[in-house]
Design a protein around this motif. Structure first.
Motif, PDB file in Angstrom:
ATOM      1  N   ARG A 231      38.106  44.530  31.793  1.00 18.31           N
ATOM      2  CA  ARG A 231      39.561  44.416  31.659  1.00 18.31           C
ATOM      3  C   ARG A 231      40.266  45.081  32.840  1.00 18.31           C
ATOM      4  O   ARG A 231      41.275  44.570  33.342  1.00 18.31           O
ATOM      5  CB  ARG A 231      40.022  45.042  30.336  1.00 18.31           C
ATOM      6  N   MET A 232      39.742  46.224  33.283  1.00 20.83           N
ATOM      7  CA  MET A 232      40.338  46.904  34.444  1.00 20.83           C
ATOM      8  C   MET A 232      40.279  46.034  35.690  1.00 20.83           C
ATOM      9  O   MET A 232      41.235  45.930  36.448  1.00 20.83           O
ATOM     10  CB  MET A 232      39.601  48.225  34.707  1.00 20.83           C
ATOM     11  N   LEU A 233      39.130  45.410  35.889  1.00 23.26           N
ATOM     12  CA  LEU A 233      38.950  44.619  37.098  1.00 23.26           C
ATOM     13  C   LEU A 233      39.808  43.366  37.088  1.00 23.26           C
ATOM     14  O   LEU A 233      40.141  42.828  38.152  1.00 23.26           O
ATOM     15  CB  LEU A 233      37.466  44.247  37.266  1.00 23.26           C
ATOM     16  N   LYS A 234      40.171  42.870  35.911  1.00 24.21           N
ATOM     17  CA  LYS A 234      41.038  41.698  35.828  1.00 24.21           C
ATOM     18  C   LYS A 234      42.431  41.996  36.372  1.00 24.21           C
ATOM     19  O   LYS A 234      43.160  41.075  36.764  1.00 24.21           O
ATOM     20  CB  LYS A 234      41.142  41.218  34.382  1.00 24.21           C
ATOM     21  N   LEU A 235      42.806  43.291  36.394  1.00 22.81           N
ATOM     22  CA  LEU A 235      44.134  43.655  36.902  1.00 22.81           C
ATOM     23  C   LEU A 235      44.283  43.248  38.366  1.00 22.81           C
ATOM     24  O   LEU A 235      45.390  42.983  38.831  1.00 22.81           O
ATOM     25  CB  LEU A 235      44.355  45.161  36.752  1.00 22.81           C
ATOM     26  N   ARG A 236      43.163  43.198  39.103  1.00 24.12           N
ATOM     27  CA  ARG A 236      43.202  42.806  40.501  1.00 24.12           C
ATOM     28  C   ARG A 236      43.676  41.363  40.653  1.00 24.12           C
ATOM     29  O   ARG A 236      44.266  40.985  41.667  1.00 24.12           O
ATOM     30  CB  ARG A 236      41.808  42.963  41.119  1.00 24.12           C
ATOM     31  N   GLN A 237      43.369  40.523  39.662  1.00 25.07           N
ATOM     32  CA  GLN A 237      43.627  39.097  39.775  1.00 25.07           C
ATOM     33  C   GLN A 237      45.062  38.737  39.387  1.00 25.07           C
ATOM     34  O   GLN A 237      45.468  37.597  39.566  1.00 25.07           O
ATOM     35  CB  GLN A 237      42.633  38.336  38.887  1.00 25.07           C
TER      36      GLN A 237
END
Length: 238
Positions: A231-237
């Motif tokens: 979920r954290m890494l999706k913030l990049r997108q």
């Protein structure tokens, strides 16, 4: 960067030549404000890991290789090109790739069945283990927790992250080293990560992904679940 002898011929005839090359390397890098991170001199090629602070690598290497070739030809009485074409180089874009280049360079003698990294005299290995002379060892030693960590990292030849032509999964031990280094660069103690804000944990997760860590390894480093990391890494997108 790598530069090879023309037609695979030796570029050093003895230790006098090697000392001369290192002195020229030191002088050229100082002139062009380039940091020497790692180096290894083999019989017919050289490996250099350099930090080019102002985009002057080509000029510095032209001066280094041209100057050394002129010296070597004059000393040995040979003529023609000493090195095979232009040097080859690759940009380093992650901490994982940086560390793997350091390990690869120092293990070049072992991979060539010449000598183990800790015995071979013509690399920056000894500078990392004792007092640095021409090599800027601080960054790598900080990432690997000092000389002992550096020695263990280089010795772990089977744990390569990058295979120079392809990649394989980063070992968990390398992931832990890199995670600690990223946290230290941000002034963060990973032992206290659970007390930190969500925003800071997201920042760490993104930096660790950039460094090549897998989601499982990031989760272990910041003390959360793999699903939370995803979920954290999706913030990049967004």
């Amino acid at each position: 960067m790598v530069s090879r002898g023309n037609n695979k011929r030796p570029v050093f005839s003895d230790d006098v030549d090697r000392h001369r090359f290192l002195k020229l390397l030191q002088d050229c890098c100082a002139q062009y404000d380039i940091n020497i991170i790692a180096w290894c001199l083999m019989s017919n090629h050289v490996h250099l890991l350099l930090e080019d602070l102002h985009g002057q690598l080509s000029e510095a290497m032209k001066r280094l290789l041209g100057g050394y070739a002129a010296y070597f030809n004059a000393r040995t009485g040979r003529i023609g090109h000493l090195f095979q074409g232009r040097f080859s180089s690759r940009a380093i874009d992650t901490d994982a790739y940086l560390l793997e280049c350091v390990r690869y360079i120092h293990n070049n003698p072992a991979n060539a069945h010449v000598a183990p990294a800790d015995i071979y005299p013509w690399s920056s290995y000894r500078e990392y283990m004792s007092e640095a002379n021409i090599t800027a060892t601080g960054l790598i030693l900080d990432m690997l927790d000092g000389p002992e960590g550096f020695s263990r990292f280089v010795a772990d030849r089977d744990a390569c992250t990058y295979c120079f032509g392809g990649t394989r999964a980063m070992s968990d031990e390398d992931a832990r080293r890199i995670a600690r280094a990223i946290a230290r660069q941000r002034g963060i103690d990973l032992a206290l990560i659970k007390d930190m804000s969500h925003a800071r944990r997201v920042d760490l997760a993104l930096a660790m992904e950039d460094a090549g860590l897998m989601q499982r390894q990031i989760a272990e480093a910041i003390g959360t679940s793999k699903a939370s990391v995803a979920r954290m890494l999706k913030l990049r997108q967004r």
